[in-house]
Design a protein around this motif. Structure first.
Motif, mmCIF file in Angstrom:
data_model
loop_
_atom_site.group_PDB
_atom_site.id
_atom_site.type_symbol
_atom_site.label_atom_id
_atom_site.label_comp_id
_atom_site.label_asym_id
_atom_site.label_seq_id
_atom_site.Cartn_x
_atom_site.Cartn_y
_atom_site.Cartn_z
ATOM 1 N N GLY A 34 32.364 29.282 60.091
ATOM 2 C CA GLY A 34 33.551 29.557 60.888
ATOM 3 C C GLY A 34 34.806 29.527 60.023
ATOM 4 N N GLN A 35 35.960 29.384 60.652
ATOM 5 C CA GLN A 35 37.246 29.391 59.955
ATOM 6 C C GLN A 35 37.601 27.985 59.479
ATOM 7 O OE1 GLN A 35 39.000 31.984 59.128
ATOM 8 N NE2 GLN A 35 37.793 33.492 60.239
ATOM 9 N N VAL A 36 37.064 27.567 58.353
ATOM 10 C CA VAL A 36 37.327 26.227 57.841
ATOM 11 C C VAL A 36 38.150 26.234 56.551
ATOM 12 C CG1 VAL A 36 35.290 25.189 58.906
ATOM 13 C CG2 VAL A 36 35.139 26.150 56.618
ATOM 14 N N CYS A 37 38.371 27.381 55.972
ATOM 15 C CA CYS A 37 39.085 27.454 54.700
ATOM 16 C C CYS A 37 40.567 27.168 54.912
ATOM 17 C CB CYS A 37 38.898 28.825 54.058
ATOM 18 S SG CYS A 37 39.447 28.870 52.344
ATOM 19 N N ARG A 38 41.137 26.383 54.029
ATOM 20 C CA ARG A 38 42.555 26.024 54.103
ATOM 21 C C ARG A 38 43.452 27.113 53.514
ATOM 22 N NH1 ARG A 38 43.597 20.754 55.170
ATOM 23 N NH2 ARG A 38 41.805 19.385 55.290
ATOM 24 N N TYR A 39 42.855 28.027 52.775
ATOM 25 C CA TYR A 39 43.621 29.094 52.150
ATOM 26 C C TYR A 39 43.417 30.412 52.879
ATOM 27 C CZ TYR A 39 44.494 26.229 48.019
ATOM 28 O OH TYR A 39 44.910 25.260 47.158
ATOM 29 N N TYR A 40 44.378 31.306 52.697
ATOM 30 C CA TYR A 40 44.223 32.685 53.144
ATOM 31 C C TYR A 40 44.526 33.561 51.942
ATOM 32 C CZ TYR A 40 44.700 37.123 55.371
ATOM 33 O OH TYR A 40 44.519 38.440 55.706
ATOM 34 N N PRO A 41 43.667 34.462 51.585
ATOM 35 C CA PRO A 41 42.347 34.755 52.141
ATOM 36 C C PRO A 41 41.359 33.628 51.840
ATOM 37 C CG PRO A 41 42.715 36.069 50.169
ATOM 38 C CD PRO A 41 43.986 35.325 50.441
ATOM 39 N N SER A 42 40.265 33.647 52.555
ATOM 40 C CA SER A 42 39.252 32.604 52.376
ATOM 41 C C SER A 42 38.744 32.623 50.937
ATOM 42 C CB SER A 42 38.091 32.822 53.339
ATOM 43 O OG SER A 42 37.382 33.994 52.993
ATOM 44 N N CYS A 43 38.093 31.556 50.540
ATOM 45 C CA CYS A 43 37.607 31.451 49.160
ATOM 46 C C CYS A 43 36.615 32.551 48.812
ATOM 47 C CB CYS A 43 37.002 30.070 48.927
ATOM 48 S SG CYS A 43 38.232 28.749 48.970
ATOM 49 N N SER A 44 35.750 32.910 49.748
ATOM 50 C CA SER A 44 34.778 33.968 49.451
ATOM 51 C C SER A 44 35.464 35.327 49.362
ATOM 52 C CB SER A 44 33.665 33.985 50.496
ATOM 53 O OG SER A 44 34.184 34.220 51.788
ATOM 54 N N ALA A 45 36.460 35.583 50.207
ATOM 55 C CA ALA A 45 37.211 36.839 50.126
ATOM 56 C C ALA A 45 38.010 36.889 48.828
ATOM 57 C CB ALA A 45 38.129 36.982 51.334
ATOM 58 N N TYR A 46 38.574 35.750 48.432
ATOM 59 C CA TYR A 46 39.317 35.656 47.172
ATOM 60 C C TYR A 46 38.378 35.964 46.003
ATOM 61 C CZ TYR A 46 42.345 33.666 43.554
ATOM 62 O OH TYR A 46 43.125 33.479 42.440
ATOM 63 N N ALA A 47 37.200 35.360 45.999
ATOM 64 C CA ALA A 47 36.243 35.576 44.911
ATOM 65 C C ALA A 47 35.824 37.037 44.832
ATOM 66 C CB ALA A 47 35.023 34.684 45.103
ATOM 67 N N LEU A 48 35.557 37.645 45.979
ATOM 68 C CA LEU A 48 35.145 39.050 46.000
ATOM 69 C C LEU A 48 36.255 39.938 45.444
ATOM 70 C CD1 LEU A 48 33.109 41.225 46.817
ATOM 71 C CD2 LEU A 48 34.115 41.187 49.096
ATOM 72 N N GLU A 49 37.471 39.735 45.890
ATOM 73 C CA GLU A 49 38.579 40.550 45.406
ATOM 74 C C GLU A 49 38.855 40.295 43.924
ATOM 75 O OE1 GLU A 49 43.260 41.530 46.363
ATOM 76 O OE2 GLU A 49 42.130 40.238 47.727
ATOM 77 N N ALA A 50 38.750 39.057 43.482
ATOM 78 C CA ALA A 50 38.990 38.730 42.074
ATOM 79 C C ALA A 50 37.961 39.409 41.169
ATOM 80 C CB ALA A 50 38.964 37.225 41.868
ATOM 81 N N VAL A 51 36.701 39.393 41.574
ATOM 82 C CA VAL A 51 35.650 40.028 40.770
ATOM 83 C C VAL A 51 35.833 41.546 40.770
ATOM 84 C CG1 VAL A 51 33.166 40.498 40.662
ATOM 85 C CG2 VAL A 51 33.987 38.166 40.996
ATOM 86 N N GLU A 52 36.169 42.121 41.922
ATOM 87 C CA GLU A 52 36.368 43.567 41.984
ATOM 88 C C GLU A 52 37.589 43.998 41.173
ATOM 89 O OE1 GLU A 52 36.564 44.225 46.209
ATOM 90 O OE2 GLU A 52 34.440 44.771 46.293
ATOM 91 N N ARG A 53 38.636 43.210 41.196
ATOM 92 C CA ARG A 53 39.892 43.592 40.553
ATOM 93 C C ARG A 53 39.920 43.235 39.067
ATOM 94 N NH1 ARG A 53 45.423 41.891 43.349
ATOM 95 N NH2 ARG A 53 44.518 43.211 44.951
ATOM 96 N N HIS A 54 39.382 42.075 38.697
ATOM 97 C CA HIS A 54 39.520 41.578 37.325
ATOM 98 C C HIS A 54 38.224 41.576 36.522
ATOM 99 C CE1 HIS A 54 43.682 40.297 37.862
ATOM 100 N NE2 HIS A 54 43.329 39.872 39.055
ATOM 101 N N GLY A 55 37.121 41.959 37.121
ATOM 102 C CA GLY A 55 35.860 41.986 36.400
ATOM 103 C C GLY A 55 35.048 40.724 36.621
ATOM 104 N N ALA A 56 33.808 40.755 36.171
ATOM 105 C CA ALA A 56 32.870 39.664 36.437
ATOM 106 C C ALA A 56 33.311 38.357 35.784
ATOM 107 C CB ALA A 56 31.469 40.053 35.954
ATOM 108 N N TRP A 57 33.673 38.376 34.526
ATOM 109 C CA TRP A 57 33.989 37.135 33.812
ATOM 110 C C TRP A 57 35.310 36.529 34.289
ATOM 111 C CZ3 TRP A 57 32.096 33.220 31.466
ATOM 112 C CH2 TRP A 57 32.891 32.416 30.685
ATOM 113 N N HIS A 58 36.391 37.278 34.182
ATOM 114 C CA HIS A 58 37.703 36.747 34.544
ATOM 115 C C HIS A 58 37.783 36.471 36.047
ATOM 116 C CE1 HIS A 58 42.313 37.066 34.505
ATOM 117 N NE2 HIS A 58 41.960 35.891 34.047
#
Length: 88
Positions: free
Chosen positions: A21-45
């Motif tokens: 459910g909606q338990v993340c204290r941040y927006y976007p959620s941690c999983s959404a952040y991780a997905l966007e970070a990997v898509e935008r900055h590459g696998a390593w960074h």
């Protein structure tokens, strides 16, 4: 490697994330952040950015809006533009 991480993150967001459910204290959620970070900055960074974000996510944090930083364009060297480098 990036495509594998993107598929794993999308699978997590589709199957496991709805169970919490909606338990993340941040927006976007941690999983959404991780997905966007990997898509935008590459696998390593992107993975390093996601790990740092997960480290900040704990019960004592204030949370709030924390977007993925934009990519920064690296300066293009003259040698990459096909121009001859002059030595003085």
């Amino acid at each position: 490697m990036r495509w594998l991480l993107v598929r794993l993150l999308r699978g997590y967001r589709a199957v496991i994330s709805p169970l919490y459910g909606q338990v993340c204290r941040y927006y976007p959620s941690c999983s959404a952040y991780a997905l966007e970070a990997v898509e935008r900055h590459g696998a390593w960074h992107g993975s390093l950015m996601a790990a740092r974000r997960l480290g900040r996510c704990h019960p004592w944090t204030a949370g709030g809006y924390d977007p993925v930083p934009p990519t920064t364009a690296r300066p293009v060297r003259a040698s990459e533009q096909g121009e001859a480098c002059s030595t003085s």
